[in-house]
Enzyme design. Structure first.
Site, PDB file in Angstrom:
ATOM      1  N   SER A  42       1.168  -1.043   0.066  1.00  0.00           N
ATOM      2  CA  SER A  42      -0.337  -0.015  -0.028  1.00  0.00           C
ATOM      3  C   SER A  42       0.788   1.211  -0.054  1.00  0.00           C
ATOM      4  O   SER A  42       0.077   1.858  -0.902  1.00  0.00           O
ATOM      5  CB  SER A  42      -0.741  -0.274   0.921  1.00  0.00           C
ATOM      6  OG  SER A  42      -0.496  -0.155   2.383  1.00  0.00           O
ATOM      7  N   ASP A 318      -2.715   7.701   8.206  1.00  0.00           N
ATOM      8  CA  ASP A 318      -4.090   6.397   8.571  1.00  0.00           C
ATOM      9  C   ASP A 318      -2.949   5.336   9.747  1.00  0.00           C
ATOM     10  O   ASP A 318      -1.598   5.760  10.186  1.00  0.00           O
ATOM     11  CB  ASP A 318      -5.137   6.017   8.125  1.00  0.00           C
ATOM     12  CG  ASP A 318      -3.945   5.051   6.936  1.00  0.00           C
ATOM     13  OD1 ASP A 318      -2.676   4.849   7.143  1.00  0.00           O
ATOM     14  OD2 ASP A 318      -4.609   3.931   6.506  1.00  0.00           O
ATOM     15  N   HIS A 321      -0.137   4.767   7.267  1.00  0.00           N
ATOM     16  CA  HIS A 321       0.074   4.742   6.327  1.00  0.00           C
ATOM     17  C   HIS A 321       1.190   6.377   6.795  1.00  0.00           C
ATOM     18  O   HIS A 321      -0.186   7.227   7.241  1.00  0.00           O
ATOM     19  CB  HIS A 321      -0.752   5.226   5.073  1.00  0.00           C
ATOM     20  CG  HIS A 321      -0.921   3.962   4.297  1.00  0.00           C
ATOM     21  ND1 HIS A 321      -2.473   2.998   5.298  1.00  0.00           N
ATOM     22  CD2 HIS A 321      -0.563   3.110   4.207  1.00  0.00           C
ATOM     23  CE1 HIS A 321      -2.017   1.662   4.536  1.00  0.00           C
ATOM     24  NE2 HIS A 321      -0.909   1.602   4.203  1.00  0.00           N
TER      25      HIS A 321
END
Ligand SMILES: *[C@@H]1O[C@H](CO)[C@@H](O)[C@H](O)[C@H]1NC(C)=O
Ligand SMILES: *[C@@H]1O[C@H](CO)[C@@H](O)[C@H](O)[C@H]1NC(C)=O
Ligand SMILES: *[C@@H]1O[C@H](CO)[C@@H](O)[C@H](O)[C@H]1NC(C)=O
Length: 387
Positions: A42, A318, A321
């Protein structure tokens, strides 16, 4: 009059010289025209997961992308580190998600997919191996061999393997941990070799973050605010220690193989331990989410996430991240930092390093500059730690 006349002609001569003299090369402008390819999870996903899954993904919705008013499937409030690296490389377009239809991949693409692993078969994602195969499928139609050889290949993967391992084996002993790290790093080596056989020769490998210090890990393992979940940090450290020696060996044995290692582990750790030196106010909780560390559920429709007012005060957007501000810092460090942070060279040096030429320097362990997770008292006066 005579004086004025000669002055004018002197100026004229200067003007002609200035116009036709070869311009002085400004540092950063003579970067060759190459591409940037990214692989992994991600952190480098430019929208592939969003394309791959049929379901709505949180990263496709506000507040993701909020600093750019553009929730585009990236895990940040705006751009991610590879976007900045691409910009510094003089690439005029955004690096697109390779799995998206009709994108311009002329200057590279992101093959990274959220939830990617090295081992196993992640749900609605791709392993690094599958990402490399995808690159191979697209190769012939898009990039020639010479261009691929000169281009930069950035990889960040493995975090999901260790998060999954720790969840399933909370009491794994030292030998079980070592065995797992060996399996994971061997797989990484095989996949890098596969990419090298596909024609890639310039690799940027990012070490794993201190996974136990991610807000989501602190929250799920109830560590409190000032502790990290050390079993996860230990796995990340064991993994990271193998990366440099492994790549040194590849550079020694595979002709034209060039690499550098970005010490992401300590880049994150230094920012969590001495946040104010790096101008972050909050580093142990995230900006968006719910829970003790505000680390869960950002962007999920059925979760009443809190959103911080000022994203640029936070290291994490978040639960796992980083904010765009942090990502921009990483971009600068990748591109231009010294060997204390990225070695044996930075991306700027890697890009201009002649292809097929053996590396003159190897990766060396940086014990003196390595910050110990447990020892935050060690001198804040030693300048070399501040990068
Ligand atoms: C793709 O982007 C490049 C700039 O890197 C540009 O020169 C080229 O025209 C673009 N191709 C298309 C089909 O838009
Ligand atoms: C997570 O771990 C389980 C148990 O070891 C394994 O079966 C599964 O494939 C792993 N998932 C991923 C995505 O690696
Ligand atoms: C954040 O975590 C670091 C490392 O675990 C710790 O040293 C620091 O005190 C924590 N900061 C706060 C505000 O709790």
């Amino acid at each position: 009059m005579a004086n004025n006349y000669s002055l004018a002609s002197v100026l004229g001569v200067f003007l002609v010289f200035t116009l036709f003299h070869t311009p002085i090369t400004v540092s950063g402008q003579n970067i060759p025209t190459v591409a940037l390819f990214t692989f992994g999870d991600s952190n480098f996903d430019a929208g592939n997961k969003q394309t791959l899954t049929k379901a709505n993904v949180p990263q496709g919705f506000w507040p993701y992308g909020k600093s750019r008013d553009d929730p585009n499937g990236k895990f940040s409030d705006g751009f991610i580190a590879p976007d900045f690296v691409a910009k510094f490389m003089g690439i005029p377009i955004e690096i697109p998600a390779a799995l998206k239809p009709n994108v311009n991949v002329s200057r590279g693409a992101s093959f990274a997919v959220a939830d990617a692993t090295l081992l196993g078969s992640p749900v609605e994602s791709l392993t690094l191996n599958q990402q490399v195969r995808k690159f191979n499928q697209m190769k012939a139609a898009n990039w020639n061999d010479d261009f691929i050889k000169k281009s930069v290949f950035m990889i960040y993967v493995g975090a999901n393997d260790y998060l999954n391992f720790t969840k399933n084996n909370p009491n794994a002993d030292a030998s079980a941990q070592q065995a797992f790290v060996t399996t994971v790093t061997n797989k990484l080596k095989n996949d890098i070799s596969l990419l090298y056989s596909s024609g890639a020769s310039k690799f940027v490998i990012q070490t794993l973050a201190p996974l136990g210090c991610l807000p989501i890990a602190r929250q799920e393992y109830n560590t409190g605010m000032d502790q990290c979940h050390e079993p996860l940090n230990n796995l990340a450290k064991q993994h990271n220690e193998k990366i440099g020696p492994m790549l040194n060996e590849m550079a020694r044995t595979a002709s034209g193989f060039q690499f550098t290692v970005f010490d992401f582990y300590n880049v994150i750790l230094r920012r969590t331990q001495r946040n104010l030196n790096y101008r972050f106010f909050i580093t142990n909780s995230s900006c968006c989410g719910v829970g003790s560390h505000n680390a869960y559920g950002c962007g999920l429709p059925n979760v009443h996430s809190k959103l911080c007012e000022y994203q640029r005060s936070y290291l994490f957007f978040d639960g796992r991240h980083n904010t765009e501000k942090a990502q921009e810092m990483f971009g600068h460090l990748l591109f231009g930092a010294d060997p204390n942070v990225i070695q044996p060279m930075n991306v700027r040096e890697l890009v201009v390093y002649p292809v097929d030429e053996p590396m003159r320097e190897v990766w060396v362990p940086t014990t003196s500059a390595t910050v110990q997770a447990s020892d935050s008292s060690s001198s804040s006066s030693r300048g070399y730690e501040f990068y």
